[in-house]
Design a protein around this motif. Sequence first.
Motif, PDB file in Angstrom:
ATOM      1  N   ILE A 163       8.928 -18.553  45.084  1.00 56.06           N
ATOM      2  CA  ILE A 163       9.347 -19.139  45.836  1.00 56.06           C
ATOM      3  C   ILE A 163      10.803 -19.565  45.980  1.00 56.06           C
ATOM      4  O   ILE A 163      11.457 -20.473  45.014  1.00 56.06           O
ATOM      5  CB  ILE A 163       8.380 -20.048  45.956  1.00 56.06           C
ATOM      6  CG1 ILE A 163       6.889 -20.018  46.114  1.00 56.06           C
ATOM      7  CG2 ILE A 163       8.805 -20.925  47.724  1.00 56.06           C
ATOM      8  CD1 ILE A 163       5.704 -20.822  46.462  1.00 56.06           C
ATOM      9  N   LYS A 196      14.377 -20.559  47.700  1.00 54.18           N
ATOM     10  CA  LYS A 196      15.122 -21.080  49.446  1.00 54.18           C
ATOM     11  C   LYS A 196      16.260 -19.824  49.236  1.00 54.18           C
ATOM     12  O   LYS A 196      16.094 -19.293  48.622  1.00 54.18           O
ATOM     13  CB  LYS A 196      15.161 -22.102  48.862  1.00 54.18           C
ATOM     14  CG  LYS A 196      15.454 -23.066  48.534  1.00 54.18           C
ATOM     15  CD  LYS A 196      16.105 -24.357  48.437  1.00 54.18           C
ATOM     16  CE  LYS A 196      14.884 -26.250  48.311  1.00 54.18           C
ATOM     17  NZ  LYS A 196      16.059 -26.938  48.096  1.00 54.18           N
ATOM     18  N   GLU A 241      17.548 -23.255  56.938  1.00 52.64           N
ATOM     19  CA  GLU A 241      17.068 -22.208  54.922  1.00 52.64           C
ATOM     20  C   GLU A 241      15.987 -22.306  55.588  1.00 52.64           C
ATOM     21  O   GLU A 241      14.976 -22.489  56.649  1.00 52.64           O
ATOM     22  CB  GLU A 241      16.522 -24.201  54.770  1.00 52.64           C
ATOM     23  CG  GLU A 241      16.204 -24.892  53.634  1.00 52.64           C
ATOM     24  CD  GLU A 241      16.310 -25.300  52.645  1.00 52.64           C
ATOM     25  OE1 GLU A 241      15.369 -26.002  51.998  1.00 52.64           O
ATOM     26  OE2 GLU A 241      17.332 -26.238  52.305  1.00 52.64           O
ATOM     27  N   LEU A 244      12.205 -20.435  53.002  1.00 56.76           N
ATOM     28  CA  LEU A 244      11.315 -20.155  51.638  1.00 56.76           C
ATOM     29  C   LEU A 244      11.015 -18.447  52.460  1.00 56.76           C
ATOM     30  O   LEU A 244      11.154 -17.981  53.135  1.00 56.76           O
ATOM     31  CB  LEU A 244      10.442 -20.469  51.474  1.00 56.76           C
ATOM     32  CG  LEU A 244       9.927 -22.605  51.536  1.00 56.76           C
ATOM     33  CD1 LEU A 244       9.137 -22.754  51.279  1.00 56.76           C
ATOM     34  CD2 LEU A 244      11.600 -22.381  50.761  1.00 56.76           C
ATOM     35  N   ASN A 256       8.098 -13.888  54.340  1.00 59.69           N
ATOM     36  CA  ASN A 256       8.346 -15.531  55.334  1.00 59.69           C
ATOM     37  C   ASN A 256       7.666 -16.026  56.407  1.00 59.69           C
ATOM     38  O   ASN A 256       6.746 -15.425  56.663  1.00 59.69           O
ATOM     39  CB  ASN A 256       9.778 -14.963  55.233  1.00 59.69           C
ATOM     40  CG  ASN A 256      10.125 -14.605  56.431  1.00 59.69           C
ATOM     41  OD1 ASN A 256       9.483 -13.954  56.951  1.00 59.69           O
ATOM     42  ND2 ASN A 256      11.208 -14.500  56.933  1.00 59.69           N
TER      43      ASN A 256
END
Length: 120
Positions: A58, A60, A68, A70, A106
Motif C-alpha cells: 500500500i 501513498k 493524496e 493510496l 485505488n
Amino acid sequence: MARRIVKKIGKKMKKSMAKKWVKDYQKANPKAELNGYLYGKDILETLCNYPGSEGIWIFKGLNDEKKECLVLFPADADGNILDRKMKSLGAAVSELRDGDDDDPANNGDPCPPKCPGGFG
C-alpha cells in the motif's frame, strides 16, 4: 537475518489500542485532509488472489487532482510487486504497464467524508 514470510507480515491488535492509535493521530494532525480509506472485499480479494500473491503493498500517491490517495499492488513471497507482463517480479513501480486484470487498485472511499462512527 532470517527471511520474513510475507504472508505472515502484520498481526491483529486489540480494538482499544487500534482506536487509541487512530484518535492519537487525529489529535496530532487536526488539519489532516484525510484520515483513512475504505476498500471493499472484492478488490482486496482480487489482489490477494493474483497468481503468486502473498501480500499487498500500500503506497501513498497523488491522483490527477494532486490529492493524496493510496495505491495497492499485489506482492510475491519476497515482497516484490507482481505483474505478469514484467520479466522481473522485482521491477520498479515505474516499469508497470497498463493492462486488464492485473492493474493496481485505488479508489477507496476517503474518510472524511465517509467515516465510521467515532473516526471522522
